[in-house]
Scaffold this motif. Structure first.
Motif, PDB file in Angstrom:
ATOM      1  N   UNK A  73      61.884 148.731 -29.885  1.00 12.80           N
ATOM      2  CA  UNK A  73      60.579 149.077 -30.455  1.00 12.80           C
ATOM      3  C   UNK A  73      59.413 148.837 -29.500  1.00 12.80           C
ATOM      4  N   UNK A  74      59.690 148.379 -28.276  1.00 14.63           N
ATOM      5  CA  UNK A  74      58.611 148.077 -27.335  1.00 14.63           C
ATOM      6  C   UNK A  74      58.032 149.361 -26.751  1.00 14.63           C
ATOM      7  N   UNK A  75      56.982 149.225 -25.992  1.00 12.85           N
ATOM      8  CA  UNK A  75      56.305 150.359 -25.376  1.00 12.85           C
ATOM      9  C   UNK A  75      56.847 150.731 -24.004  1.00 12.85           C
ATOM     10  N   UNK A  76      57.902 150.058 -23.541  1.00 11.22           N
ATOM     11  CA  UNK A  76      58.481 150.338 -22.216  1.00 11.22           C
ATOM     12  C   UNK A  76      59.984 150.506 -22.336  1.00 11.22           C
ATOM     13  N   UNK A  77      60.573 151.247 -21.401  1.00 17.68           N
ATOM     14  CA  UNK A  77      62.026 151.371 -21.341  1.00 17.68           C
ATOM     15  C   UNK A  77      62.636 150.008 -21.013  1.00 17.68           C
ATOM     16  N   UNK A  78      63.843 149.776 -21.533  1.00 18.33           N
ATOM     17  CA  UNK A  78      64.585 148.563 -21.236  1.00 18.33           C
ATOM     18  C   UNK A  78      65.882 148.981 -20.554  1.00 18.33           C
ATOM     19  N   UNK A 104      74.080 149.891 -16.133  1.00 19.24           N
ATOM     20  CA  UNK A 104      72.636 150.054 -16.357  1.00 19.24           C
ATOM     21  C   UNK A 104      72.330 151.008 -17.504  1.00 19.24           C
ATOM     22  N   UNK A 105      72.445 150.486 -18.689  1.00 24.17           N
ATOM     23  CA  UNK A 105      72.154 151.253 -19.895  1.00 24.17           C
ATOM     24  C   UNK A 105      70.649 151.245 -20.111  1.00 24.17           C
ATOM     25  N   UNK A 106      70.031 152.416 -20.090  1.00 21.24           N
ATOM     26  CA  UNK A 106      68.579 152.544 -20.264  1.00 21.24           C
ATOM     27  C   UNK A 106      68.289 152.948 -21.708  1.00 21.24           C
ATOM     28  N   UNK A 107      67.441 152.138 -22.366  1.00 22.66           N
ATOM     29  CA  UNK A 107      67.018 152.428 -23.732  1.00 22.66           C
ATOM     30  C   UNK A 107      65.542 152.811 -23.667  1.00 22.66           C
ATOM     31  N   UNK A 108      65.232 154.078 -23.927  1.00 20.50           N
ATOM     32  CA  UNK A 108      63.826 154.509 -23.866  1.00 20.50           C
ATOM     33  C   UNK A 108      62.963 153.780 -24.898  1.00 20.50           C
ATOM     34  N   UNK A 109      61.698 153.666 -24.599  1.00 18.74           N
ATOM     35  CA  UNK A 109      60.744 153.016 -25.495  1.00 18.74           C
ATOM     36  C   UNK A 109      60.749 153.703 -26.855  1.00 18.74           C
ATOM     37  N   UNK A 147      66.128 144.207 -18.256  1.00 16.99           N
ATOM     38  CA  UNK A 147      64.869 144.218 -17.512  1.00 16.99           C
ATOM     39  C   UNK A 147      63.882 145.123 -18.234  1.00 16.99           C
ATOM     40  N   UNK A 148      62.681 144.618 -18.380  1.00 14.51           N
ATOM     41  CA  UNK A 148      61.560 145.412 -18.877  1.00 14.51           C
ATOM     42  C   UNK A 148      60.574 145.454 -17.721  1.00 14.51           C
ATOM     43  N   UNK A 149      60.464 146.619 -17.095  1.00 18.87           N
ATOM     44  CA  UNK A 149      59.687 146.704 -15.864  1.00 18.87           C
ATOM     45  C   UNK A 149      60.374 145.859 -14.807  1.00 18.87           C
ATOM     46  N   UNK A 150      59.666 144.888 -14.248  1.00 19.65           N
ATOM     47  CA  UNK A 150      60.270 144.015 -13.245  1.00 19.65           C
ATOM     48  C   UNK A 150      60.561 142.620 -13.794  1.00 19.65           C
ATOM     49  N   UNK A 151      60.496 142.463 -15.110  1.00 22.07           N
ATOM     50  CA  UNK A 151      60.739 141.170 -15.744  1.00 22.07           C
ATOM     51  C   UNK A 151      62.146 141.115 -16.336  1.00 22.07           C
ATOM     52  N   UNK A 152      62.862 140.027 -16.056  1.00 24.74           N
ATOM     53  CA  UNK A 152      64.181 139.791 -16.638  1.00 24.74           C
ATOM     54  C   UNK A 152      64.013 139.121 -17.998  1.00 24.74           C
ATOM     55  N   UNK A 153      64.752 139.614 -18.978  1.00 21.60           N
ATOM     56  CA  UNK A 153      64.724 139.028 -20.317  1.00 21.60           C
ATOM     57  C   UNK A 153      66.153 138.871 -20.814  1.00 21.60           C
ATOM     58  N   UNK A 154      66.365 137.928 -21.712  1.00 21.30           N
ATOM     59  CA  UNK A 154      67.648 137.745 -22.394  1.00 21.30           C
ATOM     60  C   UNK A 154      67.420 138.026 -23.867  1.00 21.30           C
ATOM     61  N   UNK A 155      68.271 138.874 -24.417  1.00 25.41           N
ATOM     62  CA  UNK A 155      68.105 139.291 -25.804  1.00 25.41           C
ATOM     63  C   UNK A 155      69.342 138.863 -26.579  1.00 25.41           C
TER      64      UNK A 155
END
Length: 164
Positions: A73-78, A104-109, A147-155
């Motif tokens: 649901x974010x405004x950026x691809x993950x 590298x699974x890309x989930x669009x915003x 990754x969201x942009x250049x930030x690493x996140x754990x979900x």
């Protein structure tokens, strides 16, 4: 208003300085907007939902094939890169506990995507894993790295028994 005052308001005495200030403001805005969007998307990574929906043991008894429904649901691809996931049947861990890599699974915003991954099974527990899949008693837990942009996140993966 006299003609000279109108002229000085329209044509400042230092037009180069005014131009430099305008250019600086435009460049700052151009850099700030994407940075802020990335920051907001990273802050909202907690709203990303990763839910297992189906399980199957592969024919070679080496992997637990797991379908994940991922809602962004974010405004950026993950971009999902890997995970550490554990499948359990009650207190018994069925998977080998190793890192599962993704291609590298890309989930669009703003979209929801389903993807199937292969999680390594503990070979001694393949028959128990098949029974757990049939009885819908598999529970998946762990985290997915992204990754969201250049930030690493754990979900975190939302644990649901047996999938849907």
């Amino acid at each position: 208003m006299s003609n000279s005052r109108t002229r000085s308001a329209l044509w400042p005495k230092q037009p180069l300085l005014v131009g430099a200030v305008v250019v600086t403001a435009l460049v700052t805005a151009w850099l700030f907007v994407p940075t802020m969007q990335g920051h907001l998307a990273t802050m909202n990574s907690g709203s990303v939902d990763v839910t297992p929906t189906e399980y199957a043991v592969t024919d070679d008894d080496e992997h637990l094939s797991t379908t994940l429904q991922i809602q962004n649901p974010t405004g950026r691809d993950i971009v999902f890169t890997s995970s550490i996931l554990h499948a359990h049947d009650g207190d018994v861990q069925l998977t080998d506990g190793t890192t599962t890599s993704f291609d590298e699974i890309r989930i669009p915003a703003g979209e929801t995507v389903e993807t199937t991954i292969q999680i390594g099974l503990d070979t001694e527990r393949a028959s128990q894993a098949k029974t757990a899949v049939e009885s819908e008693s598999v529970v998946l837990s762990g985290t997915v790295r992204a990754q969201i942009g250049d930030k690493d996140v754990s979900i975190p993966v939302r644990a649901e028994e047996g999938g849907r």
